[in-house]
Design an enzyme around this catalytic site. Structure first.
Site, short mmCIF file in Angstrom:
data_model
loop_
_atom_site.label_atom_id
_atom_site.label_comp_id
_atom_site.label_asym_id
_atom_site.label_seq_id
_atom_site.Cartn_x
_atom_site.Cartn_y
_atom_site.Cartn_z
N ARG A 1 0.84 -1.19 0.00
CA ARG A 1 0.00 0.00 0.00
C ARG A 1 0.89 1.25 0.00
O ARG A 1 0.58 2.24 -0.66
CB ARG A 1 -0.92 -0.01 1.22
CG ARG A 1 -2.10 -0.96 1.04
CD ARG A 1 -3.15 -0.78 2.12
NE ARG A 1 -2.83 -1.48 3.34
CZ ARG A 1 -3.26 -2.71 3.63
NH1 ARG A 1 -4.02 -3.36 2.79
NH2 ARG A 1 -2.93 -3.27 4.77
N PHE B 1 -10.86 -4.65 -6.96
CA PHE B 1 -10.96 -5.49 -5.76
C PHE B 1 -10.52 -4.67 -4.54
O PHE B 1 -9.62 -5.05 -3.80
CB PHE B 1 -10.10 -6.77 -5.88
CG PHE B 1 -10.30 -7.54 -7.16
CD1 PHE B 1 -11.36 -8.46 -7.28
CD2 PHE B 1 -9.45 -7.37 -8.24
CE1 PHE B 1 -11.54 -9.18 -8.46
CE2 PHE B 1 -9.63 -8.09 -9.42
CZ PHE B 1 -10.67 -9.00 -9.53
N ASP C 1 -15.48 -3.03 -6.18
CA ASP C 1 -15.56 -4.26 -5.40
C ASP C 1 -16.97 -4.81 -5.55
O ASP C 1 -17.92 -4.07 -5.78
CB ASP C 1 -15.24 -4.01 -3.92
CG ASP C 1 -14.79 -5.28 -3.21
OD1 ASP C 1 -13.58 -5.46 -3.02
OD2 ASP C 1 -15.65 -6.10 -2.85
N SER C 2 -17.08 -6.14 -5.41
CA SER C 2 -18.42 -6.76 -5.53
C SER C 2 -19.18 -6.70 -4.22
O SER C 2 -20.37 -7.00 -4.19
CB SER C 2 -18.27 -8.22 -5.98
OG SER C 2 -17.42 -8.90 -5.09
N ASP D 1 -5.93 -6.61 -7.17
CA ASP D 1 -5.65 -7.43 -5.97
C ASP D 1 -6.81 -8.39 -5.74
O ASP D 1 -7.56 -8.25 -4.77
CB ASP D 1 -5.43 -6.51 -4.76
CG ASP D 1 -5.03 -7.29 -3.52
OD1 ASP D 1 -4.51 -8.42 -3.65
OD2 ASP D 1 -5.25 -6.77 -2.40
N CYS E 1 -2.66 -13.89 -4.57
CA CYS E 1 -2.47 -14.44 -3.22
C CYS E 1 -2.79 -15.94 -3.23
O CYS E 1 -3.05 -16.54 -2.20
CB CYS E 1 -3.33 -13.71 -2.20
SG CYS E 1 -5.09 -13.80 -2.55
N1 SAH Z 1 -6.86 -4.71 -1.90
C1 SAH Z 1 -7.57 -5.00 -0.69
C2 SAH Z 1 -7.86 -6.46 -0.48
C3 SAH Z 1 -8.63 -7.15 -1.62
S1 SAH Z 1 -9.42 -8.63 -1.16
C4 SAH Z 1 -6.80 -4.41 0.51
O1 SAH Z 1 -5.60 -4.11 0.41
O2 SAH Z 1 -7.40 -4.25 1.58
C5 SAH Z 1 -10.36 -9.06 -2.53
C6 SAH Z 1 -11.65 -8.27 -2.71
O3 SAH Z 1 -12.23 -8.68 -3.95
C7 SAH Z 1 -12.75 -8.51 -1.67
O4 SAH Z 1 -13.12 -7.29 -1.12
C8 SAH Z 1 -13.95 -9.10 -2.47
O5 SAH Z 1 -15.19 -8.58 -2.03
C9 SAH Z 1 -13.65 -8.64 -3.86
N2 SAH Z 1 -14.12 -9.46 -4.98
C10 SAH Z 1 -14.09 -10.80 -5.12
N3 SAH Z 1 -14.49 -11.18 -6.35
C11 SAH Z 1 -14.77 -10.03 -7.03
C12 SAH Z 1 -15.19 -9.74 -8.37
N4 SAH Z 1 -15.37 -10.70 -9.25
N5 SAH Z 1 -15.36 -8.45 -8.71
C13 SAH Z 1 -15.15 -7.47 -7.81
N6 SAH Z 1 -14.73 -7.68 -6.55
C14 SAH Z 1 -14.54 -8.94 -6.17
#
Ligand code: SAH
Length: 399
Positions: free
Chosen positions: A214, A230, A252-253, A302, A342
């Site tokens: 970050r 994400f 985000d979803s 991510d 990850c």
């Molecule tokens: N970058 C963030 C962590 C990401 S975790 C940080 O540093 O805090 C992954 C995220 O992807 C989750 O919030 C989940 O809700 C979202 N997610 C999962 N599948 C998805 C999709 N197909 N489209 C959009 N978001 C998605």
């Protein structure tokens, strides 16, 4: 002590100090060993190899506590917890983690020789995740030890990860020790405040493993139009703004995650008017943006874990290639892609190959300028390479 006798030759991984024994390696086991009980692992000629916890329902049938012939009891576990805490203390000194955040991983399971136990420290609160029969067997003792060794008084339990199912364990969430006045817990990281939902947030609440990445995003973001895919609760979004981004669009979803992301921007002295939050599917929205000829100076990808194990690697590779290919297309010339995986089942070399394939198919010229990984409070035991799961690349698209 109940015992498991291994098939001839199957002691090899233990001799290299890898802590797992799979069910197929076992020749014979004593009957009626309870969930998480301590067992001896013996070679086919009855030599002592290790002492381990027993997981009767899992393919990973035993996880090593110790390779020495020593008792596994409260004092044994105290030594392990002390070692984990001692391992973090250099990170907390000087310009280290201690000034960067009040929240970090205190115990990282196999990497700290305490299989199945994850403990994250959020300020004065410990969040504990017990993932295996062995950590569950010792959970109350471990909880007592954690308070004794840290001097803290509150432990919240988030033992609701899917992997517990493989161990035959039910999910458990709730206060384990002490009390909490609210499940929304404020933390600081790189001088930014974040509200963490300890009760329903992902993992133990926050992606502590991305802390240093970050910061890198903050350093790269100046004057850029950023797309944070994400975004979860806005970790990268807030840092991009703090780094002087011109605009940030966060996708985000999860509506709940986005609501907390907005709250987190408002908690800090950041320009909310530069942000936009979009609830939706990244795969679909990237296609839509491509069709609309939209473009960005910096794109962060991510995604969640596509491949927990190597068996799902191929399907995961298609997912990673898809979003990275679209991201390369949406990037302006000279733009920056910050892309992560990850998935334990996709290693750093495979991930880099996938990204190369994505650039090739997108028809762009790009370079890696930095390799990223999980933060140092998530160490990797040399004997347990599976502990390395987060990898990332910062790529420049040629101008
Ligand atoms: N970058 C963030 C962590 C990401 S975790 C940080 O540093 O805090 C992954 C995220 O992807 C989750 O919030 C989940 O809700 C979202 N997610 C999962 N599948 C998805 C999709 N197909 N489209 C959009 N978001 C998605």
């Amino acid at each position: 002590m109940p015992a498991l006798i291994l098939k001839p030759g199957r002691e090899k991984s233990l001799l290299r100090r890898h802590p797992w024994i799979f069910s197929g390696a076992i020749q014979h086991g004593d009957k009626d060993i309870g969930l998480g009980e301590t067992v001896d692992l013996l070679s086919s000629n009855q030599q002592f190899l290790a002492r381990a916890s027993y997981s009767p329902n899992s393919q990973i049938r035993a996880r090593v506590w110790t390779f020495e012939d020593e008792p596994v009891d409260k004092e044994f576990l105290r030594k392990r917890i002390r070692a984990a805490i001692a391992g973090r203390s250099p990170l907390l000194k000087g310009e280290g983690l201690g000034v960067r955040s009040n929240s970090y991983r205190l115990i990282y399971a196999e990497s700290d020789n305490i299989p199945g136990l994850i403990v994250d420290r959020y300020g004065e609160v410990l969040v504990l995740q017990s993932l295996t029969a062995g950590s569950e067997f010792w959970k109350e003792t471990l909880a007592d030890l954690l308070l004794e060794e840290t001097g803290l008084s509150t432990i919240y339990e988030r033992s609701d990860a899917d992997v517990r199912e493989l161990e035959g364990l039910e999910p458990k969430i709730g206060i384990l020790r002490g009390a909490l006045s609210s499940f929304i817990f404020p933390i600081t990281e790189h001088n930014l405040k974040f509200n963490v939902n300890l009760e329903s947030g992902h993992k133990t609440g926050f992606y502590l493993d991305q802390r240093e990445n970050r910061r890198r995003v903050r350093e790269f973001a100046k004057d850029k139009d950023v797309l944070d895919c994400f975004s979860y609760t806005g970790g990268f979004t807030a840092n991009a703004l703090a780094g002087g981004a011109k605009s940030v669009l966060s996708i985000d979803s999860s509506a709940e995650a986005l609501a907390l992301a907005k709250e987190n921007i408002a908690l800090n002295d950041l320009s909310i008017e530069k942000t936009n939050f979009l609830e939706g599917d990244v795969f679909q929205l990237l296609r839509k943006f491509r069709d609309e000829n939209r473009s960005f100076d910096m794109i962060i990808l991510d995604p969640p874990k596509f491949a927990p194990t190597a068996a799902q690697a191929e399907k995961a590779a298609r997912g990673y290639k898809d979003i990275n290919l679209l991201a390369f297309k949406l990037l302006r010339s000279g733009g920056v892609l910050v892309t992560f995986s990850c998935s334990g089942g996709v290693d750093a070399a495979l991930f880099q190959k996938i990204i190369a394939g994505a650039a090739l198919d997108a028809g762009v010229e790009a370079q890696i300028v930095e390799h990223l990984s999980q933060a140092s409070d998530h160490p990797v035991s040399l004997y347990f390479p599976e502990g390395a799961y987060l990898k990332g690349l910062i790529c420049y698209k040629a101008a």
